[in-house]
Design a protein around this motif. Structure first.
Motif, PDB file in Angstrom:
ATOM      1  N   UNK A 267      29.419 -24.627   7.760  1.00  0.00           N
ATOM      2  CA  UNK A 267      28.423 -23.888   8.404  1.00  0.00           C
ATOM      3  C   UNK A 267      28.752 -22.667   9.061  1.00  0.00           C
ATOM      4  N   UNK A 268      29.887 -22.284   9.217  1.00  0.00           N
ATOM      5  CA  UNK A 268      30.514 -21.050   9.909  1.00  0.00           C
ATOM      6  C   UNK A 268      30.804 -20.144   9.104  1.00  0.00           C
ATOM      7  N   UNK A 269      31.030 -18.882   9.749  1.00  0.00           N
ATOM      8  CA  UNK A 269      31.348 -17.562   9.050  1.00  0.00           C
ATOM      9  C   UNK A 269      32.785 -17.562   8.717  1.00  0.00           C
ATOM     10  N   UNK A 270      32.831 -17.653   7.251  1.00  0.00           N
ATOM     11  CA  UNK A 270      34.474 -17.868   6.552  1.00  0.00           C
ATOM     12  C   UNK A 270      34.878 -16.874   5.924  1.00  0.00           C
ATOM     13  N   UNK A 271      34.144 -15.274   6.313  1.00  0.00           N
ATOM     14  CA  UNK A 271      34.502 -14.000   5.734  1.00  0.00           C
ATOM     15  C   UNK A 271      35.841 -13.860   6.475  1.00  0.00           C
ATOM     16  N   UNK A 272      36.487 -13.120   5.589  1.00  0.00           N
ATOM     17  CA  UNK A 272      37.805 -12.343   6.258  1.00  0.00           C
ATOM     18  C   UNK A 272      37.438 -10.674   6.220  1.00  0.00           C
ATOM     19  N   UNK A 273      37.133 -10.190   7.654  1.00  0.00           N
ATOM     20  CA  UNK A 273      36.783  -8.873   7.664  1.00  0.00           C
ATOM     21  C   UNK A 273      35.725  -8.318   6.990  1.00  0.00           C
ATOM     22  N   UNK A 274      35.860  -7.198   6.150  1.00  0.00           N
ATOM     23  CA  UNK A 274      34.817  -6.645   5.448  1.00  0.00           C
ATOM     24  C   UNK A 274      34.861  -6.708   3.849  1.00  0.00           C
ATOM     25  N   UNK A 275      36.173  -7.757   3.714  1.00  0.00           N
ATOM     26  CA  UNK A 275      36.566  -7.810   2.103  1.00  0.00           C
ATOM     27  C   UNK A 275      35.317  -8.343   1.322  1.00  0.00           C
ATOM     28  N   UNK A 276      34.650  -9.244   1.741  1.00  0.00           N
ATOM     29  CA  UNK A 276      33.636 -10.229   1.130  1.00  0.00           C
ATOM     30  C   UNK A 276      34.404 -11.284   0.644  1.00  0.00           C
ATOM     31  N   UNK A 277      35.456 -11.760   0.901  1.00  0.00           N
ATOM     32  CA  UNK A 277      36.341 -13.020   0.482  1.00  0.00           C
ATOM     33  C   UNK A 277      35.885 -14.050   1.520  1.00  0.00           C
ATOM     34  N   UNK A 278      35.456 -15.179   1.133  1.00  0.00           N
ATOM     35  CA  UNK A 278      35.111 -16.220   1.744  1.00  0.00           C
ATOM     36  C   UNK A 278      36.136 -17.290   1.549  1.00  0.00           C
ATOM     37  N   UNK A 279      36.729 -17.869   2.567  1.00  0.00           N
ATOM     38  CA  UNK A 279      37.505 -18.835   2.800  1.00  0.00           C
ATOM     39  C   UNK A 279      36.972 -20.186   2.333  1.00  0.00           C
ATOM     40  N   UNK A 280      37.225 -20.924   1.364  1.00  0.00           N
ATOM     41  CA  UNK A 280      36.875 -22.132   1.112  1.00  0.00           C
ATOM     42  C   UNK A 280      36.830 -23.101   2.205  1.00  0.00           C
TER      43      UNK A 280
END
Length: 596
Positions: free
Chosen positions: A375-388
């Protein structure tokens, strides 16, 4: 894999007296055992850890998002799976010690685990074994139909076959690895100690692969591919293990220590009405057993103690019935040393019981913490990659790997100055540190969850990295608790019941996860007020619940538990001191294990 390990030193010629090769002949140093065999065994353990953890850490999102179960039900599925895996280690150990031996137990149960993972893979591939997809990716909308009995039945069949295989494999793999080194040889004994270090390293590598690579594959490529990789890995591990068959060293069956506990209890109960002799030396003991030609299995005679006097009845020789010690069954007559060994296990039970709560805390890191991350923001910067979401567990594993060397290099030398203990902190002091860190971890979890809820009410999604403190604190706590528990049980278990140490440790893990299931079920039942009890603290939508209250409840329960642990620890007298007071020195190998 052998090339990753220390080079295989030239083995001295000679035949071992307590080990055999695959053809039943006395094993020779030159052609059996050593690092080559150990590497194959470590490979099997790496794939086991990768598979079990790869399934467990990311199971909760699958149960809610795909199978459309509630948050509490999903959490309980995870804790029941992990708890069963640990508890079945006791069954696996009993079978290995009493019937199959460690080699066959590893081979058979690895095949069972592979079968379980294949069934899990099939359940993710066949559309009829999953409920129909719905618009709500969390699976909590009223339009999302939950999985039916057939679908859950196939899933649970795969899960618990995997758990059964894990239990049998885990119960024997470290012991079979140590069997490849001769304890009577100084050089091989040192290698055996290094093997345990490498064993922990391979377990950690398997865990890292699980929470990074496997979780990413499951979330971004497909769960069927993630589980498929697990199945292939387990089969590859089994093949690697079987490849070393001709070079392994095999030990004879020694019987399960659980049998000894049961025999002493049964013999004491059957003679409970008989009066105990005023002189303990009149009880049947090793000296009497040696006269009858009984196999003493290298037992060390122990002094009589006054605790648990009821068990002394097991060593009474029934003269009136004409019982001959040479003919008596172990279920009717036990040596006084057998009785004292069981008493020693009984002395450890308060420590054992008060260590369980840590693993209940630990269970939250693979259940509700993962649901928080989703339910939280799992993005890393502006790369668009989401941490599972399941990959947040990497911080738990990383914390463990950092804490172990930090303790050896920094904490232990400092503690040594204050405690005078050559190992820094005693085993029980390390367990206390782990329990304390778990309390701080739960407090941090509650504070972060409260902050997340408040922000969600205002439409703000917080970064997932706010969960790092709870993973780091509980991870550090696991390192201290794990090291302390293993050291304590290895050091304090009687020489004749060494395999009992693993059983005691693993049972605390199992019961901790099962206790989590009980607490979650009770809290969900008491606080739930929506349809099917979906509201309350543990609501299906965590934004509508009060997970922070649940975390505070666990923190308070842990504070009460640590008080009881402290009382039990302060009253506990280590075996080394008790034997020293009786003028008995520990055997060399026990001193080595305790020091390690």
């Amino acid at each position: 894999m052998a090339s990753l390990l220390p080079e295989i030193a030239a083995e001295g010629k000679g035949t071992l007296t307590d080990a055999w090769d695959s053809k039943g002949r006395p094993a020779t140093r030159a052609t059996t055992g050593g690092w080559g065999c150990a590497a194959m065994i470590l490979g099997a353990e790496l794939f086991e850890r990768m598979t079990t953890l790869g399934i467990a850490v990311n199971l909760a999102p699958y149960m809610t998002g795909t199978m459309h179960l509630g948050s509490a039900a999903a959490a309980n599925t995870v804790t029941n799976f992990i708890g069963t895996s640990f508890m079945l280690c006791l069954l696996g150990g009993f079978i290995a010690d009493s019937y199959l031996g460690r080699y066959l137990t590893i081979a058979v149960f690895t095949a069972v685990q592979a079968t379980g993972v294949i069934i899990l893979t099939v359940s993710t591939v066949a559309s009829g074994l999953r409920p129909a997809p719905c618009a709500d990716v969390t699976g909590q909308s009223p339009d999302c139909l939950p999985a039916d009995g057939k679908q859950l039945g196939m899933l649970y069949l795969g899960l618990y076959m995997t758990a059964l295989g894990t239990g049998g494999l885990k119960s024997s793999v470290s012991g079979f690895g140590s069997d490849q080194f001769d304890e009577s040889d100084d050089g091989e004994r040192k290698k055996m100690m290094r093997f345990f270090n490498w064993f922990y390293f391979f377990v950690s590598i398997g865990a890292l692969l699980a929470v990074t690579v496997l979780v990413y594959v499951q979330d971004n490529i497909g769960r069927r591919w993630g589980y498929g990789i697990c199945a292939v890995g387990i089969i590859a591990g089994l093949g690697l293990f079987l490849a070393g068959t001709r070079r392994y060293r095999f030990k004879k069956l020694v019987g399960s220590p659980l049998t000894q506990v049961a025999a002493v209890t049964a013999a004491a109960w059957s003679k409970r009405a008989l009066p105990l002799p005023s002189d303990p030396s009149m009880l049947y003991d090793l000296d009497d057993a040696a006269v009858t030609g009984a196999d003493l299995k290298g037992k060390q005679k122990l002094p009589h103690s006054k605790e648990c006097r009821f068990l002394d009845h097991a060593a009474i020789i029934v003269q009136a019935a004409g019982e001959s010690p040479a003919e008596a069954s172990k279920w009717t007559l036990c040596t006084r040393t057998d009785v004292e060994e069981v008493k020693q296990v009984a002395r450890m039970l308060p420590i054992w019981a008060t260590s369980i709560m840590f693993w209940t805390i630990h269970a939250q890191m693979t259940t509700f913490a993962v649901e928080q991350a989703a339910l939280m923001d799992r993005g890393i910067g502006s790369s668009g990659f989401l941490i599972p979401a399941g990959s947040l567990t990497v911080f738990l594993v990383g914390s463990i790997l950092l804490t172990v060397p930090l303790y050896d290099r920094l904490i232990a030398p400092i503690a040594r100055r204050f405690t005078g203990n050559p190992h820094g902190l005693s085993p029980l002091q390390r367990v206390f540190a782990g329990l304390f860190l778990s309390i701080t971890g739960m407090a941090a979890s509650a504070l972060v969850e409260r902050h997340r809820l408040t922000s969600a009410e205002h439409g703000v999604t917080l970064t997932v990295f706010l969960l790092m403190p709870q993973f780091l604190l509980v991870g550090a706590g696991e390192a201290f608790t794990y090291m302390g528990q293993l050291d304590f049980f290895l050091r304090e278990c009687p020489k004749g019941m060494k395999t009992m140490s693993t059983g005691l440790f693993l049972s605390t893990c199992a019961l901790g996860f099962f206790f989590s299931t009980v607490i979650v079920t009770i809290v969900h039942k008491v606080t739930g007020h929506g349809t099917n009890g979906s509201g309350g603290w543990l609501a299906n939508d965590l934004n509508q619940g009060r997970l922070d209250y649940f975390y505070w409840l666990l923190a308070v329960m842990s504070i009460v538990n640590i008080v009881f642990f402290t009382v039990a620890a302060r009253g506990y007298v280590y075996k080394e001191k008790r034997l020293a007071d009786a003028g008995i020195e520990l055997a060399d190998e026990e001193v080595m294990i305790g020091g390690h």
